[in-house]
Design a protein around this motif. Structure first.
Motif, PDB file in Angstrom:
ATOM      1  N   TYR A  63       1.332   2.578  -3.223  1.00 45.27           N
ATOM      2  CA  TYR A  63       0.362   3.310  -2.407  1.00 45.27           C
ATOM      3  C   TYR A  63      -0.720   2.565  -2.026  1.00 45.27           C
ATOM      4  O   TYR A  63      -1.251   1.361  -2.838  1.00 45.27           O
ATOM      5  CB  TYR A  63      -0.328   4.418  -3.331  1.00 45.27           C
ATOM      6  N   MET A  64      -1.174   2.453  -0.527  1.00 47.38           N
ATOM      7  CA  MET A  64      -2.194   1.303  -0.275  1.00 47.38           C
ATOM      8  C   MET A  64      -3.083   1.978   0.851  1.00 47.38           C
ATOM      9  O   MET A  64      -2.669   2.867   1.594  1.00 47.38           O
ATOM     10  CB  MET A  64      -1.412   0.076   0.390  1.00 47.38           C
ATOM     11  N   VAL A  65      -4.266   1.472   0.590  1.00 46.13           N
ATOM     12  CA  VAL A  65      -5.519   1.842   1.935  1.00 46.13           C
ATOM     13  C   VAL A  65      -5.948   0.562   2.374  1.00 46.13           C
ATOM     14  O   VAL A  65      -6.320  -0.356   1.628  1.00 46.13           O
ATOM     15  CB  VAL A  65      -6.519   2.727   1.367  1.00 46.13           C
TER      16      VAL A  65
ATOM     17  N   SER B 276      -6.424   9.615  -4.151  1.00 47.43           N
ATOM     18  CA  SER B 276      -7.030  10.135  -2.958  1.00 47.43           C
ATOM     19  C   SER B 276      -7.642   9.250  -2.033  1.00 47.43           C
ATOM     20  O   SER B 276      -8.764   8.639  -2.220  1.00 47.43           O
ATOM     21  CB  SER B 276      -8.363  11.176  -3.395  1.00 47.43           C
ATOM     22  N   PRO B 277      -6.875   8.925  -0.911  1.00 46.22           N
ATOM     23  CA  PRO B 277      -7.341   7.982  -0.070  1.00 46.22           C
ATOM     24  C   PRO B 277      -8.768   8.409   0.836  1.00 46.22           C
ATOM     25  O   PRO B 277      -9.464   7.383   0.944  1.00 46.22           O
ATOM     26  CB  PRO B 277      -6.173   7.811   0.859  1.00 46.22           C
ATOM     27  N   ASP B 278      -8.847   9.583   1.090  1.00 43.92           N
ATOM     28  CA  ASP B 278     -10.012  10.023   1.706  1.00 43.92           C
ATOM     29  C   ASP B 278     -11.384   9.773   0.941  1.00 43.92           C
ATOM     30  O   ASP B 278     -12.300   9.420   1.173  1.00 43.92           O
ATOM     31  CB  ASP B 278      -9.914  11.423   2.154  1.00 43.92           C
ATOM     32  N   LYS B 279     -11.243  10.146  -0.373  1.00 38.53           N
ATOM     33  CA  LYS B 279     -12.149  10.035  -1.495  1.00 38.53           C
ATOM     34  C   LYS B 279     -12.495   8.386  -1.528  1.00 38.53           C
ATOM     35  O   LYS B 279     -13.605   8.049  -1.456  1.00 38.53           O
ATOM     36  CB  LYS B 279     -12.029  10.702  -2.638  1.00 38.53           C
TER      37      LYS B 279
ATOM     38  N   ALA C 180     -12.255   6.303   0.548  1.00 45.61           N
ATOM     39  CA  ALA C 180     -12.738   5.560   1.631  1.00 45.61           C
ATOM     40  C   ALA C 180     -14.070   6.058   1.946  1.00 45.61           C
ATOM     41  O   ALA C 180     -14.983   5.202   2.270  1.00 45.61           O
ATOM     42  CB  ALA C 180     -11.669   6.063   3.055  1.00 45.61           C
ATOM     43  N   SER C 181     -14.322   7.233   1.517  1.00 50.49           N
ATOM     44  CA  SER C 181     -15.597   7.734   1.842  1.00 50.49           C
ATOM     45  C   SER C 181     -16.562   6.903   0.841  1.00 50.49           C
ATOM     46  O   SER C 181     -17.837   6.926   1.245  1.00 50.49           O
ATOM     47  CB  SER C 181     -15.449   9.398   1.372  1.00 50.49           C
ATOM     48  N   GLU C 182     -16.120   7.044  -0.458  1.00 52.24           N
ATOM     49  CA  GLU C 182     -16.924   6.255  -1.370  1.00 52.24           C
ATOM     50  C   GLU C 182     -17.236   4.670  -0.891  1.00 52.24           C
ATOM     51  O   GLU C 182     -18.496   4.206  -1.316  1.00 52.24           O
ATOM     52  CB  GLU C 182     -16.199   6.124  -2.817  1.00 52.24           C
ATOM     53  N   VAL C 183     -16.314   4.038  -0.427  1.00 53.93           N
ATOM     54  CA  VAL C 183     -16.428   2.731   0.056  1.00 53.93           C
ATOM     55  C   VAL C 183     -17.394   2.557   1.219  1.00 53.93           C
ATOM     56  O   VAL C 183     -18.358   1.750   1.164  1.00 53.93           O
ATOM     57  CB  VAL C 183     -15.169   1.994   0.368  1.00 53.93           C
ATOM     58  N   ASP C 184     -17.332   3.588   1.998  1.00 56.75           N
ATOM     59  CA  ASP C 184     -18.130   3.591   2.899  1.00 56.75           C
ATOM     60  C   ASP C 184     -19.611   4.035   2.768  1.00 56.75           C
ATOM     61  O   ASP C 184     -20.666   3.132   3.143  1.00 56.75           O
ATOM     62  CB  ASP C 184     -17.581   4.794   4.039  1.00 56.75           C
TER      63      ASP C 184
ATOM     64  N   SER D 298     -17.804   1.012   7.597  1.00 57.53           N
ATOM     65  CA  SER D 298     -16.285   0.820   7.931  1.00 57.53           C
ATOM     66  C   SER D 298     -15.965   1.389   9.348  1.00 57.53           C
ATOM     67  O   SER D 298     -16.715   2.049   9.861  1.00 57.53           O
ATOM     68  CB  SER D 298     -15.587   1.578   6.912  1.00 57.53           C
ATOM     69  N   LYS D 299     -14.878   0.563   9.804  1.00 54.86           N
ATOM     70  CA  LYS D 299     -14.408   1.156  11.164  1.00 54.86           C
ATOM     71  C   LYS D 299     -13.326   2.146  11.090  1.00 54.86           C
ATOM     72  O   LYS D 299     -12.267   1.766  10.720  1.00 54.86           O
ATOM     73  CB  LYS D 299     -13.920  -0.410  11.640  1.00 54.86           C
ATOM     74  N   MET D 300     -13.874   3.484  10.770  1.00 57.70           N
ATOM     75  CA  MET D 300     -13.042   4.276  10.635  1.00 57.70           C
ATOM     76  C   MET D 300     -11.812   4.443  11.400  1.00 57.70           C
ATOM     77  O   MET D 300     -10.843   4.641  10.851  1.00 57.70           O
ATOM     78  CB  MET D 300     -13.752   5.934  10.637  1.00 57.70           C
ATOM     79  N   SER D 301     -11.688   3.954  12.550  1.00 55.56           N
ATOM     80  CA  SER D 301     -10.520   3.964  13.379  1.00 55.56           C
ATOM     81  C   SER D 301      -9.478   3.060  12.977  1.00 55.56           C
ATOM     82  O   SER D 301      -8.264   3.405  13.315  1.00 55.56           O
ATOM     83  CB  SER D 301     -10.881   3.703  15.047  1.00 55.56           C
ATOM     84  N   LYS D 302      -9.623   2.177  11.989  1.00 55.51           N
ATOM     85  CA  LYS D 302      -8.900   1.096  11.390  1.00 55.51           C
ATOM     86  C   LYS D 302      -8.535   1.335  10.101  1.00 55.51           C
ATOM     87  O   LYS D 302      -7.813   0.495   9.522  1.00 55.51           O
ATOM     88  CB  LYS D 302      -9.509  -0.410  11.688  1.00 55.51           C
ATOM     89  N   THR D 303      -9.158   2.510   9.660  1.00 52.34           N
ATOM     90  CA  THR D 303      -8.466   2.723   8.035  1.00 52.34           C
ATOM     91  C   THR D 303      -7.254   3.437   7.928  1.00 52.34           C
ATOM     92  O   THR D 303      -6.735   4.352   8.839  1.00 52.34           O
ATOM     93  CB  THR D 303      -9.713   4.207   7.513  1.00 52.34           C
ATOM     94  N   ARG D 304      -6.524   2.871   7.258  1.00 49.85           N
ATOM     95  CA  ARG D 304      -5.036   3.474   7.262  1.00 49.85           C
ATOM     96  C   ARG D 304      -4.745   3.813   5.770  1.00 49.85           C
ATOM     97  O   ARG D 304      -5.016   2.746   4.912  1.00 49.85           O
ATOM     98  CB  ARG D 304      -4.090   2.344   7.965  1.00 49.85           C
TER      99      ARG D 304
END
Length: 307
Positions: free
Chosen positions: A107-109, A202-205, A207-211, A221-227
């Motif tokens: 699993y990766m983000v 949880s990838p969304d959680k 990403a939100s905490e990193v941002d 973060s550049k949200m459009s490039k978060t994968r």
């Protein structure tokens, strides 16, 4: 650049606790009084280069004399120890090592920092030299002037990667802690961040905490490039890919560019494409560790050798 070079704690860096500009000149291999001339002659050439997305990247390239001094600063800072998850500005590490770090995880983000260098504040660079390297204000200011441009970090300077990391070291350490809290490992490649785990998270959680950490330091973060890449999918990291079988492979866009440029070479006879194609094939072979596109390689070399 010195992949096997011994690493030291920051207190042992040659730039640590420099008390005078004269001592700074000695460490930078400059003659007495030469630093003033370098500082007076600080100039950059601004230009743009195309990106794969179709947009353009702004590059600010220092003049030759300044670049030599910056390379010396880079050499001295590169001996300072960094965590194993820092891939950029680390001798002996590259995009392939970044992918290898995550290869066994299902699993990766991946995330990008938006306009990272442009938003790296001059003041944070100054505080790195002043506080972490324990330099007096005039010495810290001189090194800040040597490694920043227009109040931020320039894209085309040799010092940019390593200075950007150290100026925001605490930010990246916090992001690493966020990754750990989600059971992930983290790597940093300039402004590209990769998080992975052998177990679902949880990838969304994440990403939100990193941002949230990034925003605390004036970045985002550049949200459009978060994968997010779930189990059983091909995963793209910086300049490389991990297959469904967790093997290191060349990205599809690199393979596509080889084929497109070869087709263009056959149609136009443009010999400038020879080096481009062979370079792209070499990049793919470096990632996969095997011979690739043998027929194309042979044909392109023959074309290049023809009169």
């Amino acid at each position: 650049m010195g992949a096997n070079r011994k690493k030291y704690a920051i207190e042992q860096c040659a730039l640590y606790n420099l008390t005078t500009k004269r001592r700074l000149e000695e460490k930078l291999l400059l003659q007495s009084g030469e630093l003033k001339g370098v500082m007076r002659g600080v100039t950059y050439r601004d230009f743009q280069i195309p990106k794969k997305s179709g947009s353009f990247r702004q590059v600010s390239e220092p003049n030759k004399r300044l670049k030599l001094v910056q390379k010396r600063v880079l050499w001295l800072l590169s001996a300072v120890e960094k965590p194993d998850w820092v891939m950029s500005a680390t001798p002996g590490k590259c995009h392939k090592d970044n992918a290898v770090f995550h290869r066994s995880n299902a699993y990766m983000v991946t995330m990008d920092i938006e306009s990272f260098y442009d938003k790296c504040e001059r003041e944070r660079v100054y505080q790195f030299f002043k506080r972490k390297l324990r330099q007096p204000g005039d010495v810290a200011k001189a090194l800040t002037d040597l490694s920043t441009y227009r109040q931020s970090i320039p894209t085309g300077a040799p010092t940019s990667q390593i200075v950007a990391y150290f100026a925001y070291e605490s930010m990246f350490a916090e992001i690493n802690q966020v990754a750990k809290s989600h059971g992930c490992i983290f790597t940093l490649y300039v402004d590209d961040m990769t998080f992975s785990s052998g177990e679902p998270f949880s990838p969304d959680k994440l990403a939100s905490e990193v941002d949230a950490v990034l925003r605390k330091y004036g970045h985002k973060s550049k949200m459009s490039k978060t994968r997010y890449y779930p189990k059983g999918t091909c995963k793209l990291t910086t300049g490389a890919a991990i297959s469904r079988q967790l093997l290191l492979v060349a990205p599809n866009d690199l393979r596509k560019r080889v084929l497109e440029n070869y087709d263009k070479l056959r149609k136009t006879g443009d010999k400038s494409l020879v080096a481009v194609i062979l370079g792209q094939i070499g990049a793919a072979e470096f990632i996969e560790g095997r011979d690739m596109f043998p027929g194309i390689k042979q044909a392109v070399r023959a074309f290049g050798n023809a009169s």
